[in-house]
Design an enzyme around this catalytic site. Structure first.
Site, PDB file in Angstrom:
ATOM      1  N   ASP A  95      47.299   3.379 -17.960  1.00 26.58           N
ATOM      2  CA  ASP A  95      47.453   5.076 -17.952  1.00 26.58           C
ATOM      3  C   ASP A  95      47.585   5.777 -16.701  1.00 26.58           C
ATOM      4  O   ASP A  95      47.099   5.373 -15.732  1.00 26.58           O
ATOM      5  CB  ASP A  95      46.082   5.455 -18.350  1.00 26.58           C
ATOM      6  CG  ASP A  95      46.073   6.632 -19.227  1.00 26.58           C
ATOM      7  OD1 ASP A  95      47.069   7.490 -19.008  1.00 26.58           O
ATOM      8  OD2 ASP A  95      45.382   6.782 -20.354  1.00 26.58           O
ATOM      9  N   ASP A 196      50.256  10.266 -18.587  1.00 23.51           N
ATOM     10  CA  ASP A 196      49.175  11.418 -18.900  1.00 23.51           C
ATOM     11  C   ASP A 196      49.838  12.743 -18.663  1.00 23.51           C
ATOM     12  O   ASP A 196      50.694  13.020 -17.586  1.00 23.51           O
ATOM     13  CB  ASP A 196      48.106  11.431 -17.901  1.00 23.51           C
ATOM     14  CG  ASP A 196      46.729  12.219 -18.299  1.00 23.51           C
ATOM     15  OD1 ASP A 196      46.366  11.985 -19.293  1.00 23.51           O
ATOM     16  OD2 ASP A 196      46.506  13.269 -17.355  1.00 23.51           O
ATOM     17  N   GLU A 246      52.492  11.323 -22.763  1.00 28.19           N
ATOM     18  CA  GLU A 246      51.621  12.476 -23.440  1.00 28.19           C
ATOM     19  C   GLU A 246      52.037  13.859 -23.152  1.00 28.19           C
ATOM     20  O   GLU A 246      52.328  14.144 -22.070  1.00 28.19           O
ATOM     21  CB  GLU A 246      50.112  12.434 -23.080  1.00 28.19           C
ATOM     22  CG  GLU A 246      49.152  13.105 -23.689  1.00 28.19           C
ATOM     23  CD  GLU A 246      48.036  13.735 -22.855  1.00 28.19           C
ATOM     24  OE1 GLU A 246      47.149  13.866 -23.785  1.00 28.19           O
ATOM     25  OE2 GLU A 246      48.042  13.876 -21.776  1.00 28.19           O
ATOM     26  N   HIS A 320      41.346   9.167 -27.040  1.00 34.33           N
ATOM     27  CA  HIS A 320      40.010   9.603 -26.673  1.00 34.33           C
ATOM     28  C   HIS A 320      39.724  10.749 -26.171  1.00 34.33           C
ATOM     29  O   HIS A 320      38.770  11.356 -25.728  1.00 34.33           O
ATOM     30  CB  HIS A 320      39.927   8.765 -25.198  1.00 34.33           C
ATOM     31  CG  HIS A 320      41.253   9.360 -24.190  1.00 34.33           C
ATOM     32  ND1 HIS A 320      42.280   8.958 -24.410  1.00 34.33           N
ATOM     33  CD2 HIS A 320      40.899  10.099 -23.149  1.00 34.33           C
ATOM     34  CE1 HIS A 320      43.130   9.753 -23.921  1.00 34.33           C
ATOM     35  NE2 HIS A 320      42.524  10.405 -22.853  1.00 34.33           N
ATOM     36  N   ASP A 321      40.735  11.581 -26.630  1.00 37.73           N
ATOM     37  CA  ASP A 321      40.578  13.033 -26.569  1.00 37.73           C
ATOM     38  C   ASP A 321      40.350  13.594 -27.980  1.00 37.73           C
ATOM     39  O   ASP A 321      39.930  14.870 -28.088  1.00 37.73           O
ATOM     40  CB  ASP A 321      41.768  13.738 -26.066  1.00 37.73           C
ATOM     41  CG  ASP A 321      42.227  13.627 -24.664  1.00 37.73           C
ATOM     42  OD1 ASP A 321      41.090  13.264 -23.880  1.00 37.73           O
ATOM     43  OD2 ASP A 321      43.035  13.490 -24.279  1.00 37.73           O
TER      44      ASP A 321
HETATM   45  C1  GLC Z   1      44.988  14.067 -21.019  1.00 40.88           C
HETATM   46  C2  GLC Z   1      44.097  13.083 -21.098  1.00 40.88           C
HETATM   47  C3  GLC Z   1      42.809  13.739 -21.067  1.00 40.88           C
HETATM   48  C4  GLC Z   1      42.580  14.232 -19.700  1.00 40.88           C
HETATM   49  C5  GLC Z   1      43.842  15.115 -19.658  1.00 40.88           C
HETATM   50  C6  GLC Z   1      43.708  15.539 -17.772  1.00 40.88           C
HETATM   51  O1  GLC Z   1      45.177  14.948 -21.884  1.00 40.88           O
HETATM   52  O2  GLC Z   1      44.218  12.507 -22.081  1.00 40.88           O
HETATM   53  O3  GLC Z   1      41.691  13.069 -21.242  1.00 40.88           O
HETATM   54  O4  GLC Z   1      41.319  14.969 -19.752  1.00 40.88           O
HETATM   55  O5  GLC Z   1      44.917  14.580 -19.710  1.00 40.88           O
HETATM   56  O6  GLC Z   1      44.096  14.316 -17.174  1.00 40.88           O
END
Ligand code: GLC
Length: 545
Positions: A95, A196, A246, A320-321
């Site tokens: 990641d 990310d 993402e 995880h979110d």
């Molecule tokens: C992404 C991650 C999340 C994190 C955010 C900031 O959305 O999945 O867990 O808090 O980025 O890095």
């Protein structure tokens, strides 16, 4: 490179397996569980960040990109993980949090101590007037996206937590440093990357107030994002590897561009529209039951749209979110098994690469905490306060956090019915729901009808059937409020997936189930035994001709 026959498994190391009895998961814990992961049949293991970090955002605030946080182990453990996983036929994906660093990162520390070279690494601006931030943009976790930095007399931009200053990607030095980070891990044998919030790296040329929102539409999919991604992939030497971005608040057109192989950007993208169908008025912090018709429309738009544009989807419900899908779109009480299986099948037959988030494959549920003290996540704690300030009672606020908290997915992996769910020998950093006594790997490995064994069947099916990998997709039952259904086709063969998203019996509207069987279709998989007249609660039926 195509990843149509692959399945990715996401590991949240902090909650996967504790090997040294400190209540936190670690890399050696992952090594201990590799046989289990191999038994699932997955190809890639995506590990969320384990780099040195003050952990304000659970490691997404990175203080050193090229090291292992001692809490998680050391570089020797990491090398062993890559090697042992490789020997068992699984590749490691990391990641990369390249949109921002932690305030503890050396670059930021140098910047605020006056080093102008590193000041150009971040987005520092004057306020519009004394005490007033440059724009009205809000950060993702609540509050202004700007923080005043007295040592240098400027505001810095942080689209996430205040401890996560955004990097300035217009600076070629920054882009070079970040490509070197990716290369560092590639050279260590990492075979794929998840990037990310990568569509937030290119900020608008002019910083102005968002008059109609919180700012996000001004900085999502920004002006140079495609060019930066191409450059990153090329300079890091990772073309051909599995790469997934993402994409926050994105759109179909951009995701086609990110993932169409001709553009040499990424191999696939995560988008989140389908995970907002239970946000009342689009607001994550207002509850409503999922709107299944809206969900179906979004799936159709993205599945068919990506097919037409030659893009590629990462298909998923959990990470995880996100709260646990079985507690969210299913029924984790009365129909836990049925709904967990139906939800799994609803996406595993789609066009794309499926992602399984740890614990999803055994039907893990939301955390079901009774007090705010049990939560750890910065977003949940911030929003609890915001909800109280908005006039909600403690109970109302707790109910909302209970449904929407990211901690729902971060509870320890449930390995067995032993104390602490077999995750640790001490009280873990985040507690487990009581249901670990029945929902756990050990129990499910011994039950051929378990959710776990259903997942194994799905993974195997994708590997063995070209129609799931390469077939075209078309949605049916489009006007049905309760059902999501689609057909995959390849060389005259058809696979039909019919999912009842409701907790009661329902009918198909276009054809009946017996119309299918009369026309030579055969049921090849489902979550109930014999076919009935109607679809039963959360039933999924898969037919083939
Ligand atoms: C992404 C991650 C999340 C994190 C955010 C900031 O959305 O999945 O867990 O808090 O980025 O890095």
């Amino acid at each position: 490179m195509k990843f149509n026959d692959k399945v990715v498994y996401q590991i949240y190391p902090k909650s996967f397996q504790d090997s040294n009895g400190d209540g936190l998961g670690d890399l050696r814990g992952v090594i201990q569980r590799l046989d289990y992961l191999q038994s699932l049949g997955v190809d890639y293991l995506w590990l969320t960040p384990f780099f040195p970090s003050p952990q304000h955002d659970n490691g997404y605030d990175v203080a050193d990109y090229c090291a292992v946080d001692p809490r998680f182990g050391n570089m020797t453990d990491f090398d062993e993980l890559v090697k042992t996983a490789g020997d068992k036929g699984m590749k490691i994906m990391l990641d990369m949090v390249l949109c921002h660093t932690s305030v503890d990162h050396e670059w930021f520390q140098k910047a605020i101590n006056g080093d102008e070279h590193y000041q150009r690494y971040y987005i520092l601006r004057d306020g519009r007037s004394p005490g007033e931030p440059p724009t009205n943009w809000q950060c993702a976790f609540g509050g202004s996206a700007w923080k005043w930095q007295p040592q240098i007399g400027k505001w810095y931009l942080h689209l996430h937590d205040v401890s996560q200053p955004d990097l300035d990607w217009t600076n070629p030095e920054v882009r070079k440093e970040l490509a070197n980070v990716v290369k560092f891990w590639r050279d260590k044998g990492v075979m794929g990357f998840r990037f990310d919030v990568i569509n937030l790296i290119s900020k608008p040329e002019i910083f102005k107030d968002d008059t109609a929102g919180l700012g996000r539409r001004l900085f999502a999919d920004g002006p140079h994002v495609h060019e930066y991604l191409r450059e990153l992939v090329q300079n890091a030497g990772i073309e051909g590897m599995i790469t997934v971005g993402e994409m926050a608040s994105t759109d179909l057109e951009n995701c086609i561009r990110y993932s169409n192989p001709n553009n040499h950007e990424l191999s696939m993208s995560f988008s989140f529209h389908h995970l907002k169908v239970d946000y009342k008025n689009g607001n994550k912090w207002e509850l409503m039951p999922p709107d299944i018709k809206a969900l179906k429309k979004i799936f159709e738009e993205w599945q068919v749209g990506m097919q037409e544009g030659n893009g590629w989807n990462a298909v998923f419900y959990n990470n995880h979110d996100q709260p646990r899908i079985v507690s969210r779109f299913g029924d984790d009480q009365k129909y836990l098994k049925e709904s967990a299986k139906m939800l799994a099948a609803s996406i595993h037959f789609m066009r794309g690469t499926p992602y399984i988030y740890q614990g999803e494959e055994i039907g893990m549920t939301n955390a079901k905490y009774s007090s705010i003290e049990q939560y750890r996540d910065v977003e949940s704690l911030n929003y609890y306060k915001i909800l109280l300030n908005q006039g909600k009672s403690k109970n109302e606020a707790l109910k909302i956090i209970g449904e929407r908290s990211r901690d729902n997915s971060r509870t320890p992996m449930q390995w067995s019915s032993e104390k602490f769910a077999g995750f640790s020998i001490v009280d873990p950093w985040l507690s487990s729901p009581e249901n670990y006594k029945t929902i756990n790997v050990e129990t499910e490995e011994n039950d051929i009808n378990s959710v776990l064994n259903f997942y194994k069947t799905l993974v195997k099916f994708r590997k063995e059937n070209k129609i799931v990998q390469d077939g075209d997709i078309k949605f049916i039952e489009r006007e049905n409020d309760n059902v999501i259904a689609y057909i995959r086709t390849l060389n005259g063969k058809e696979l039909i997936i019919i999912c009842n998203f409701k907790g009661n019996n329902t009918n198909l509207t276009e054809k009946t189930l017996s119309d299918y069987t009369k026309n030579g279709y055969k049921k090849i998989l489902g979550n109930y035994d014999e076919l009935a007249e109607n679809l039963r609660p959360y039933e999924v039926v898969i037919f083939e001709n």
